[in-house]
Each structure stands twice: as structure tokens, then as C-alpha cells.
Design an enzyme around this catalytic site. Structure first.
Site, PDB file in Angstrom:
ATOM      1  N   ASN A 169      81.100 -11.423 -37.203  1.00 35.05           N
ATOM      2  CA  ASN A 169      81.946 -10.237 -37.396  1.00 35.05           C
ATOM      3  C   ASN A 169      81.284  -9.318 -38.432  1.00 35.05           C
ATOM      4  O   ASN A 169      81.036  -9.730 -39.573  1.00 35.05           O
ATOM      5  CB  ASN A 169      83.327 -10.706 -37.872  1.00 35.05           C
ATOM      6  N   HIS A 203      82.570  -5.882 -42.329  1.00 32.23           N
ATOM      7  CA  HIS A 203      82.384  -5.549 -43.748  1.00 32.23           C
ATOM      8  C   HIS A 203      81.053  -4.864 -44.059  1.00 32.23           C
ATOM      9  O   HIS A 203      80.850  -4.363 -45.160  1.00 32.23           O
ATOM     10  CB  HIS A 203      82.645  -6.777 -44.621  1.00 32.23           C
ATOM     11  N   HIS A 262      86.451  -5.318 -35.476  1.00 36.33           N
ATOM     12  CA  HIS A 262      87.896  -5.098 -35.380  1.00 36.33           C
ATOM     13  C   HIS A 262      88.157  -3.616 -35.622  1.00 36.33           C
ATOM     14  O   HIS A 262      87.964  -3.124 -36.732  1.00 36.33           O
ATOM     15  CB  HIS A 262      88.595  -5.961 -36.452  1.00 36.33           C
ATOM     16  N   ARG A 292      90.580  -1.357 -36.462  1.00 36.81           N
ATOM     17  CA  ARG A 292      91.952  -1.373 -36.985  1.00 36.81           C
ATOM     18  C   ARG A 292      92.592  -0.007 -36.796  1.00 36.81           C
ATOM     19  O   ARG A 292      91.893   1.012 -36.766  1.00 36.81           O
ATOM     20  CB  ARG A 292      91.945  -1.757 -38.468  1.00 36.81           C
ATOM     21  N   ARG A 307      89.921   1.267 -41.350  1.00 41.02           N
ATOM     22  CA  ARG A 307      89.414   1.051 -42.716  1.00 41.02           C
ATOM     23  C   ARG A 307      87.941   0.619 -42.754  1.00 41.02           C
ATOM     24  O   ARG A 307      87.289   0.757 -43.760  1.00 41.02           O
ATOM     25  CB  ARG A 307      90.279   0.040 -43.466  1.00 41.02           C
ATOM     26  N   GLU A 364      88.019  -6.996 -31.482  1.00 44.65           N
ATOM     27  CA  GLU A 364      89.329  -7.451 -31.985  1.00 44.65           C
ATOM     28  C   GLU A 364      90.233  -6.246 -32.099  1.00 44.65           C
ATOM     29  O   GLU A 364      89.807  -5.188 -32.577  1.00 44.65           O
ATOM     30  CB  GLU A 364      89.159  -8.021 -33.396  1.00 44.65           C
ATOM     31  N   THR A 418      93.697 -10.008 -41.274  1.00 45.27           N
ATOM     32  CA  THR A 418      94.702 -10.535 -40.340  1.00 45.27           C
ATOM     33  C   THR A 418      95.384 -11.757 -40.952  1.00 45.27           C
ATOM     34  O   THR A 418      94.710 -12.696 -41.351  1.00 45.27           O
ATOM     35  CB  THR A 418      94.007 -10.930 -39.009  1.00 45.27           C
ATOM     36  N   GLU A 424      91.707 -18.056 -29.472  1.00 44.28           N
ATOM     37  CA  GLU A 424      91.037 -18.235 -30.762  1.00 44.28           C
ATOM     38  C   GLU A 424      92.062 -18.859 -31.699  1.00 44.28           C
ATOM     39  O   GLU A 424      93.094 -18.249 -32.013  1.00 44.28           O
ATOM     40  CB  GLU A 424      90.539 -16.903 -31.341  1.00 44.28           C
ATOM     41  N   HIS A 475      88.762 -17.361 -38.904  1.00 47.40           N
ATOM     42  CA  HIS A 475      89.481 -16.827 -40.049  1.00 47.40           C
ATOM     43  C   HIS A 475      89.298 -17.735 -41.270  1.00 47.40           C
ATOM     44  O   HIS A 475      89.697 -18.882 -41.248  1.00 47.40           O
ATOM     45  CB  HIS A 475      90.986 -16.627 -39.795  1.00 47.40           C
TER      46      HIS A 475
END
Ligand code: PXP
Length: 237
Positions: A7, A10, A43, A45, A49, A70, A101, A151, A191
Site C-alpha cells: 500500500n 503514505h 485507498h 479516500r 488526504r 481500496e 480504517t 480481506e 491492517h
């Protein structure tokens, strides 16, 4: 061997801190793939963000493995996903105030809605995964609505305050994996997974892939993306 989906949200978080182009999430995705990642996750969002719309389209063109988008099941994001046509969408719950999440999606109480959504994506050739708790109700529902993948939410395991609760969370994941596998669902997990808590996760029956972001990008800051991915792959082998 369990596969690793990386992922890259970030990377975009750091880029957005200055609102320019560096560091580039696309470049991070390509390095992760070269280092052995089986897929790239981002993801989009609702508050944008980190990952932006243009990133998702660029990732779709650049990613050579599998792009997993995602997303919350909101009409705005569904429309974008149907245009992007990623390999896979992972449907997650989303709250604006959360840092990340927070829990699994409740598909059990919204069966018809998610059954329709599954079909909408599958009709366009997009696989569908639901990010759910390892509970029997949720897992049986995933099979009933013909999801391709579940998942399993590993947040409770990762954030356990002590060894007893951690073992209990792991046992639930193991039972959940067994049921899902027996129902013909593909099983992934994610996660809060990191270099210290990943090994016991390999006990989940039928687990084919883990999805990891924060721990991997954090390590990449110090050792580089390629080493961060390779070090995790060693633990998964
Ligand atoms: N899987 C899902 C469904 C997530 O929402 C997240 C966080 O974006 C992850 C995996 C990765 O979690 P982490 O960043 O803690 O590795």
C-alpha cells in the site's frame, strides 16, 4: 509463500505535505513491484488526504502486477472505480475523522446492497474483495453475495494489549480463514501488520496475500523501498 501487496498511500501523504510531485507514488509502486510485490494497493479516500484521483489513473497505467483500489462504497468513488477499472476493488468502511480504517465492513446487515455492488463491479471485469472482521456472519455473507476475496481485518490482532488477547485474535483469524477457504473464497489479510507481528499471521489457513502499508513505508524511509519490500518478503517465505 504468502504474497505481499504494498500500500503506497503514505508516499502520497509525504508528497502532499508540500503539494508538489515528490515523492512520487508511481515510482514507489514500480520499485515495490521490482522488489517482488505481488500487487499495489491505494485507498482513494473521500477526503483525498493522500491518494488523489490522478494517482489512481496513473497507477492503473503503470502497475504491472495487480492494482487494488481500496474504497468506501460511496457513489462518487464507485463511479471513479468503474472508470479506472483496477484489477480489484477492496470495499472498506470509511469515517472522515478516523486516522486509518478502524474496523471491518458490515456486509451482514447490508447484504442486498453489497450483492448489487459486487455484481456492478464483476460485470465490468473487476474483482471484488470485502474488508471484514473474522466473524462467521460476515464470512458466510461474503460467500453468499459472491465476493471473490475477503480481506480479514488484522487490526485487533496487531493492536492487542497483551499476549492472551493477541492469541485470541489470532485464533479468530485462523477459524475465519478456515471457513472462508472452505467456502471457496480467496483469503487475504491486512491492517497493522509489521515486521514484528507478521510471522503468526502465516498460520491463517488459505491465506494467499497480505496488504501492508504503514510499517513498510516507515521502514522504506530508512532503508529504501526495495529493501523494505524484500525484508518483508523474506519473513513471508
Ligand atoms: N488493508 C486495508 C483494508 C486498509 O484499509 C489498510 C490501511 O489503509 C491496510 C490494509 C494497510 O494497513 P497498514 O497501513 O496498517 O499496513
Amino acid at each position: 509463500m504468502i504474497d505481499l501487496a504494498v500500500n503506497i498511500d503514505h508516499i502520497a501523504t509525504v508528497r502532499n505535505a508540500r503539494g508538489f510531485v515528490e515523492p512520487d507514488p508511481i515510482q514507489a509502486a514500480l520499485i515495490a513491484e521490482k522488489a517482488g510485490a505481488s500487487g499495489i494497493v491505494c485507498h482513494l479516500r473521500e477526503d483525498r488526504r493522500h491518494i488523489q484521483d490522478k494517482d489512481v489513473f496513473a497507477l492503473k497505467d503503470a502497475v504491472n502486477t495487480k492494482l487494488d483500489l481500496e474504497m468506501a462504497a460511496s457513489e462518487e468513488i464507485i463511479d471513479i472505480a468503474l472508470k479506472v477499472k483496477p484489477y480489484l476493488v477492496t470495499i472498506v468502511p470509511e469515517k472522515r475523522e478516523e486516522l486509518t480504517t478502524e474496523g471491518g465492513l458490515d456486509i451482514y446487515h447490508h447484504k442486498n446492497r453489497f450483492k448489487d455492488l459486487t455484481k456492478r463491479f464483476q460485470d465490468k471485469g473487476i474483482k471484488v474483495s470485502y474488508f471484514i472482521e473474522a466473524s462467521e456472519d460476515q464470512i458466510y455473507t461474503a460467500a453468499e453475495i459472491q465476493a471473490d476475496i475477503i480481506e480479514l481485518h488484522t487490526g485487533h490482532y496487531a493492536e492487542s494489549p497483551n499476549a492472551i488477547i493477541r492469541q485470541h485474535s489470532l485464533d479468530m483469524l485462523i477459524t475465519g480463514g478456515k471457513i472462508a477457504h472452505s467456502l471457496g473464497l480467496e483469503v487475504t489479510a491486512g491492517h497493522g501488520l509489521n515486521y514484528y507481528n507478521i510471522i503468526p499471521i502465516k498460520e491463517i489457513p488459505g491465506l494467499i496475500e497480505v496488504s501492508i502499508g504503514h510499517a513498510l513505508i516507515s521502514k522504506a524511509l530508512f532503508v529504501g523501498m526495495e529493501s523494505a519490500v524484500k525484508d518483508m518478503l523474506k519473513l513471508l517465505s
